[in-house]
Enzyme design. Sequence first.
Site, PDB file in Angstrom:
ATOM      1  N   ASP A 229       0.880  -1.153   0.000  1.00 47.90           N
ATOM      2  CA  ASP A 229       0.000   0.000   0.000  1.00 47.90           C
ATOM      3  C   ASP A 229       0.931   1.220   0.000  1.00 47.90           C
ATOM      4  OD1 ASP A 229      -2.039   1.797   0.079  1.00 47.90           O
ATOM      5  OD2 ASP A 229      -3.123   0.843   1.716  1.00 47.90           O
TER       6      ASP A 229
HETATM    7  C1  BGC Z   1      -4.811   3.508  -0.016  1.00 46.08           C
HETATM    8  C2  BGC Z   1      -4.912   2.485  -1.153  1.00 46.08           C
HETATM    9  C3  BGC Z   1      -4.720   3.177  -2.470  1.00 46.08           C
HETATM   10  C4  BGC Z   1      -3.388   3.883  -2.463  1.00 46.08           C
HETATM   11  C5  BGC Z   1      -3.070   4.614  -3.757  1.00 46.08           C
HETATM   12  C6  BGC Z   1      -3.548   4.330  -0.110  1.00 46.08           C
HETATM   13  O1  BGC Z   1      -3.556   5.368   0.813  1.00 46.08           O
HETATM   14  O2  BGC Z   1      -4.862   2.846   1.210  1.00 46.08           O
HETATM   15  O3  BGC Z   1      -6.142   1.832  -1.111  1.00 46.08           O
HETATM   16  O4  BGC Z   1      -4.816   2.254  -3.511  1.00 46.08           O
HETATM   17  O5  BGC Z   1      -3.378   4.847  -1.407  1.00 46.08           O
HETATM   18  O6  BGC Z   1      -3.886   5.718  -3.930  1.00 46.08           O
END
Ligand code: BGC
Length: 788
Positions: A229
């Site tokens: 993530d």
């Molecule tokens: C979120 C993810 C997301 C990623 C990219 C993160 O803060 O938890 O779900 O895909 O950002 O935007």
Amino acid sequence: MEYKDIIQQMSLEDKIALCSGADFFHTKEMKHYGIPEMMMCDGPHGLRKQEDKADNLGVNQSVPATSFPTAAATACSWDTELLGKIGAAIAKEAAANKVGVVLGPGVCIKRNPVCGRNFEYFSEDPYLAGKLGAGFIREAQKKGVGTSLKHFACNNQEYKRFSSDSILDERTLREIYLTGFEIAVKEGNPATVMCAYNKINGTYCSDSKELLNDILRKDWSYKGLVVTDWGAMHNRIEGFQAGCDLSMPGGSSYMEKETLEAVKNGRLKEELIDLCASRVISMITNALKALGKNISYDIEGHHELARIAAEQSAVLLKNDNDILPLKSGCEIGLIGYMAKEIRYQGAGSSHINPTKLVNVTDVICNVPYEEGCDSAGNTTQELLDRAVALAERVEIPVIFAGLTEQYESEGFDRKDMKMPEGHNRMISAVAKANPNTVIVLMCGSVVEVPWIDKVKAVLYMALPGQAGGEAIVNLLYGKMVPCGKLAETWPVKYEDCVNASYYGNKDAQYREGIYVGYRYYDKSELEVRFPFGYGLSYTKFHYTNLSVEPVRGQDDYQFKITLDVTNTGTLEAAEIVQLYVAAPQDGIYRPVRELKGFKKLFLKPGETKKADFMLDERSFAIWQDGWRVLNGNYNIQVGSNSRNITLEKTVMITGEVIKTPEWQKSSWYEKPIGAIQKLEWEKLLGRKVVEKPLKKGEFTMENSIVEMKKYSILMKIMYKAVERTVAKGFDGKIDYNNSTFRMMMSSSTDSSLSSMKINGGMRNYIFEGLLEMVNGHYLLGIKYMLKK
Ligand code: BGC
């Protein structure tokens, strides 16, 4: 060139570098090896491609894309084919925009209704979540674009999501929190799996050999790529050892240096880096095959699909005297701000810039309308008086209410399950003036409905996407018959949730174990507002002729289940039939029943169709150091929701005999009622869980500015500085009522120093220096900060 050949040509430095992103959404281009860059974008409910300024919280603008209903809505369709169509449409939009991987779907379990990101997840049940996720992935990837199954794993709260520790026993982990991922991995085969920010039992997901290597790759035979993530890579060396391939968004060059040193001094094997780098190359190569062509998509067609999805996902919660569908010519009045500005999506990384947006007042424009409340869900006596006056004038007042944007978002959890006070007051006042009141609810998660007995009908739309307005009108007027069923239980009040009293701490104690959602409510026989799987229709269905037949020649646990379902009403409609297995209750503790199959049947009036299901070993198994089927009589139950079982048959299963452990006898787990005490849970865990209080002098890189500011002026100053910086993006206004502001504040000031260091563009030793100072070691702190 084959990627194995490319790897052989690459320098160690380049291989390490390739395993972290170039910027927010791109992988690194390495022209000299013929490796192009590739773009990944959110997300689960539509494409969020940012062309200018990029961010992972959905703050900056993105290109127009179809905003499909969110997972909280589509889960209620129980329709894997529909999820497939949505997945395929999003993938097509991605391909048209030269995006190689779509960051979704999310199959985390809804452990508690106040989790801020529940609107992005499907269900409290892993079987349902896994099947829907797999449906999305399969069809999306047929378009050549990859997906990212997230957030792996045990990411069930937003509070301190960057550093919280999910503490749970192995059985709960396997049966509840991993099963959805397992189904989605095995049946969908996503190109990538996104590891979560949090720790599980003390180990960050990005560093967890057990999670990424032993479970995902070995047990489930996953061959794809693991991406972190955004900012979740905790320790790059351990990450490589665990098989965490790609660190996004990258930018932590100190990690690359540490990795290089580790290979050089023999702490880390180069082959492990080769493995990760080769998976990055193969992900890029696969995705780019689809992106070579010029692809366009049908904007109107996708909008239509968004409407169909919203219609198929709506749940009719109440319909006294068959007040719905509205009869043509009946005099209605629209009440509520949300009629003219529907709440159709959630905030955060899944936020979409829709290609168009249809509100209810755009479709029904020739009927009287009153706001009743403002955009934030507040009301005034004047607004209420006007709403009441309208309600008195018409046959049926239709109110639009739910949760406003301030209430739910990525980055923070709700504090309770209440709707805005203004919405409750508006509903009570209108319902008092006119008993024929109909409510349309728009919210991404479960709410308390204290006015339920005062209104005639409730239609739950969750967050229905950009075509929500059209879908609502079609459903209200009976052009479409609601067929959705709840994918999560609605408790009467928040306090009824098994973990209400201990949910939302930094360290997430999963004391309730396997008793999540209906598994708890059914076992404790607690009254609920609406059970799991519940939903009404404008027509009626009748179930008959249940047959449960063992499948010969297969293993001992294969059964074919069939039954007849008849539409006994007068309208064409769909019915979602649910199959549960009720295990013996006298041995190792089990839920009363668990979902093991579902079927959606479309039936004309008077028509009968067969619903058929297959059960296998896993349908009966529990986790006891491996999947085991225990001896006993199992009831095969069929019903329209978890509390309305209409047909059942018993089968005798010859399985293993496992002795019930001593600690279980007379414990909470045998009769779970109310909150469970920590001591009871520790018996299940087999160890003590020590809660360390915050103390100056003992802070670590795991602590956040918010945690330390109570003890340190330096951190107070830092908090204020971050607050002022964030406020600059909001016209200088410090506004905690604004969900984006709140999300940005919690994402920065309440993330651990180590994750700030990973994400931040600050020099290597700044945070270590700050930490020493907060702990009272000023000189050491300054020394650190001066270190290069
Ligand atoms: C979120 C993810 C997301 C990623 C990219 C993160 O803060 O938890 O779900 O895909 O950002 O935007």
